[in-house]
Design an enzyme around this catalytic site. Sequence first.
Site, PDB file in Angstrom:
ATOM      1  N   ALA A 125      41.929  44.933  43.520  1.00 16.11           N
ATOM      2  CA  ALA A 125      42.784  45.140  42.349  1.00 16.11           C
ATOM      3  C   ALA A 125      43.020  46.586  41.957  1.00 16.11           C
ATOM      4  O   ALA A 125      43.939  46.869  41.193  1.00 16.11           O
ATOM      5  CB  ALA A 125      42.167  44.421  41.152  1.00 16.11           C
ATOM      6  N   ASP A 132      44.799  48.940  30.551  1.00 15.92           N
ATOM      7  CA  ASP A 132      44.498  49.397  31.907  1.00 15.92           C
ATOM      8  C   ASP A 132      43.023  49.779  31.918  1.00 15.92           C
ATOM      9  O   ASP A 132      42.302  49.533  30.942  1.00 15.92           O
ATOM     10  CB  ASP A 132      45.406  50.591  32.269  1.00 15.92           C
ATOM     11  CG  ASP A 132      45.403  50.889  33.762  1.00 15.92           C
ATOM     12  OD1 ASP A 132      45.972  50.090  34.510  1.00 15.92           O
ATOM     13  OD2 ASP A 132      44.822  51.908  34.176  1.00 15.92           O
ATOM     14  N   ALA A 151      36.519  44.277  34.264  1.00 13.30           N
ATOM     15  CA  ALA A 151      37.426  43.286  33.684  1.00 13.30           C
ATOM     16  C   ALA A 151      38.132  42.440  34.742  1.00 13.30           C
ATOM     17  O   ALA A 151      38.459  41.277  34.496  1.00 13.30           O
ATOM     18  CB  ALA A 151      38.471  43.991  32.824  1.00 13.30           C
ATOM     19  N   ALA A 204      37.883  49.120  41.274  1.00 11.37           N
ATOM     20  CA  ALA A 204      37.458  50.195  40.365  1.00 11.37           C
ATOM     21  C   ALA A 204      38.477  51.324  40.434  1.00 11.37           C
ATOM     22  O   ALA A 204      39.656  51.084  40.224  1.00 11.37           O
ATOM     23  CB  ALA A 204      36.049  50.642  40.731  1.00 11.37           C
ATOM     24  N   LYS A 214      55.450  48.220  42.006  1.00  8.63           N
ATOM     25  CA  LYS A 214      54.946  46.892  41.629  1.00  8.63           C
ATOM     26  C   LYS A 214      56.076  46.016  41.106  1.00  8.63           C
ATOM     27  O   LYS A 214      56.270  44.888  41.550  1.00  8.63           O
ATOM     28  CB  LYS A 214      53.864  47.074  40.543  1.00  8.63           C
ATOM     29  CG  LYS A 214      53.155  45.814  40.121  1.00  8.63           C
ATOM     30  CD  LYS A 214      52.048  46.103  39.091  1.00  8.63           C
ATOM     31  CE  LYS A 214      51.068  47.166  39.550  1.00  8.63           C
ATOM     32  NZ  LYS A 214      49.822  47.192  38.752  1.00  8.63           N
ATOM     33  N   ARG A 227      26.362  46.895  33.839  1.00 13.10           N
ATOM     34  CA  ARG A 227      27.073  45.844  34.575  1.00 13.10           C
ATOM     35  C   ARG A 227      26.279  45.395  35.799  1.00 13.10           C
ATOM     36  O   ARG A 227      26.263  44.218  36.142  1.00 13.10           O
ATOM     37  CB  ARG A 227      28.462  46.331  34.999  1.00 13.10           C
ATOM     38  CG  ARG A 227      29.455  46.304  33.847  1.00 13.10           C
ATOM     39  CD  ARG A 227      30.860  46.134  34.330  1.00 13.10           C
ATOM     40  NE  ARG A 227      31.351  47.292  35.051  1.00 13.10           N
ATOM     41  CZ  ARG A 227      32.276  48.121  34.589  1.00 13.10           C
ATOM     42  NH1 ARG A 227      32.832  47.900  33.424  1.00 13.10           N
ATOM     43  NH2 ARG A 227      32.674  49.145  35.296  1.00 13.10           N
ATOM     44  N   LYS A 278      53.345  55.143  33.332  1.00 16.95           N
ATOM     45  CA  LYS A 278      51.926  54.996  33.033  1.00 16.95           C
ATOM     46  C   LYS A 278      51.508  56.043  32.012  1.00 16.95           C
ATOM     47  O   LYS A 278      52.050  57.149  31.998  1.00 16.95           O
ATOM     48  CB  LYS A 278      51.099  55.203  34.310  1.00 16.95           C
ATOM     49  CG  LYS A 278      49.748  54.545  34.264  1.00 16.95           C
ATOM     50  CD  LYS A 278      49.830  53.123  34.764  1.00 16.95           C
ATOM     51  CE  LYS A 278      48.482  52.468  34.850  1.00 16.95           C
ATOM     52  NZ  LYS A 278      48.575  51.193  35.576  1.00 16.95           N
ATOM     53  N   ASN A 328      44.234  50.269  41.394  1.00 18.76           N
ATOM     54  CA  ASN A 328      45.521  50.925  41.623  1.00 18.76           C
ATOM     55  C   ASN A 328      45.310  52.181  42.474  1.00 18.76           C
ATOM     56  O   ASN A 328      44.250  52.804  42.415  1.00 18.76           O
ATOM     57  CB  ASN A 328      46.157  51.326  40.286  1.00 18.76           C
ATOM     58  CG  ASN A 328      46.886  50.165  39.622  1.00 18.76           C
ATOM     59  OD1 ASN A 328      47.713  49.496  40.238  1.00 18.76           O
ATOM     60  ND2 ASN A 328      46.563  49.903  38.367  1.00 18.76           N
TER      61      ASN A 328
HETATM   62  N1  PHE Z   1      47.744  47.952  33.594  1.00 18.77           N
HETATM   63  C1  PHE Z   1      48.065  46.821  34.344  1.00 18.77           C
HETATM   64  C2  PHE Z   1      48.784  47.184  35.633  1.00 18.77           C
HETATM   65  O1  PHE Z   1      48.680  48.271  36.121  1.00 18.77           O
HETATM   66  C3  PHE Z   1      48.774  45.751  33.542  1.00 18.77           C
HETATM   67  C4  PHE Z   1      50.015  46.043  32.733  1.00 18.77           C
HETATM   68  C5  PHE Z   1      51.090  46.745  33.205  1.00 18.77           C
HETATM   69  C6  PHE Z   1      50.123  45.541  31.494  1.00 18.77           C
HETATM   70  C7  PHE Z   1      52.232  46.917  32.451  1.00 18.77           C
HETATM   71  C8  PHE Z   1      51.262  45.673  30.750  1.00 18.77           C
HETATM   72  C9  PHE Z   1      52.325  46.397  31.212  1.00 18.77           C
HETATM   73  O2  PHE Z   1      49.417  46.387  36.262  1.00 18.77           O
END
Ligand code: PHE
Length: 363
Positions: A267, A123, A191, A246, A74, A216, A86, A269
């Site tokens: 969105a 997250d 969110a 999700a 990313k 929801r 992460k 991941n």
């Molecule tokens: N968790 C989110 C993401 O995966 C946003 C995030 C990333 C927030 C890194 C802060 C730091 O992109």
Amino acid sequence: MVTEKVEIMETLIRDWEGEYVVSRFDRKTGTMMFIAIHSTVLGVPSGGTRLKSYAHPSEALRDAMRLAHGMTQKFAVIDFPRGGAKAVLSVPEDFDPDDREGLMLRYGQWLADLRGVFETGPDLGTSPADMALIARHFSGVFGLPVDAGGAGDSGPDTALGVFCGIQASCEHYFGSADLAGRTVLVQGAGAVGEPLIRLLLEAGCEVKFSDIDPVRVAKVGQELGLQFVEPEAVYREPCDILAPCAGGGILNAETIPQLACHIVAGAANNQLDKPEDGERLCQRNVLYAPDYVINAGGAIFLLTVEGSGWAVTRARERVRKIGDTMKEIYAHSEEHGISPARAAERIAIERLRRGVSAKQWNR
Ligand code: PHE
């Protein structure tokens, strides 16, 4: 059985291409905490903190490692000077909400003890309120509530980036970025999913949604009067665009053959279960928007506003540029005859090889 699981964890760590993993067990709540540091090449390893229950800690570890890889990609694709990492807090199934504050405080203390080798934000499963608790002990945390001097919930900005990415995907696939009349199925009205639904409705889309949380489902169904799709029917539901917002791993050998959409752009991941699923989508003529590119809005927003003191309007303009990045990826994919997933991966690898540049992110 137990030894088998331990072996799985050992193999996971040994075979991972990332840098290292740290873990800690929170005895008070029975929470296994993992931080996966994938890459320090472009800067301080950063990524959200996910809170979720897993059947076994090995699954939490696997999730943390895969998500950390996604964070490296990313940041690399958008040339942002941060490394990928992460954290996953694997809470027990019967986790008591009253224990949450204590857990977040102890987690924050752990991050402080680690002296900034990892910086974090919200997250799946965590919120600005959680970030405020972590911030009591540790300053490398983003996504604080507005009344605590933070940028607040990044969900709407992640949604804005996804929205611009959907426009770019439609331009590429249908020859027009106009979303009016397009049917979009949003999987997960949380969110990010909920603000995305609102943007799509404003643009004149016909929106359907799905969610596994009955609260929801009732809320979104009533407030917005949308058609609800049963979770198990999502993949075969006809639509122009499927927007997964999700969990991960949902594009796999079982679901891809069922798809009745033209574009997957959402969105969540780690949407691809395995790298070859990107090729599978291509073969089915489904255009796939690489998740870590289209969902970068939240990270961009928090890290520029809170990390670099950008004005909200400026950060939002930058989030909108995700549409241009998506177009670059599709162009690269066409030019080289490879899938968009491979194209994004190649761009990320190239940026990592070149190292920090980040001209566009100065101050
Ligand atoms: N968790 C989110 C993401 O995966 C946003 C995030 C990333 C927030 C890194 C802060 C730091 O992109």
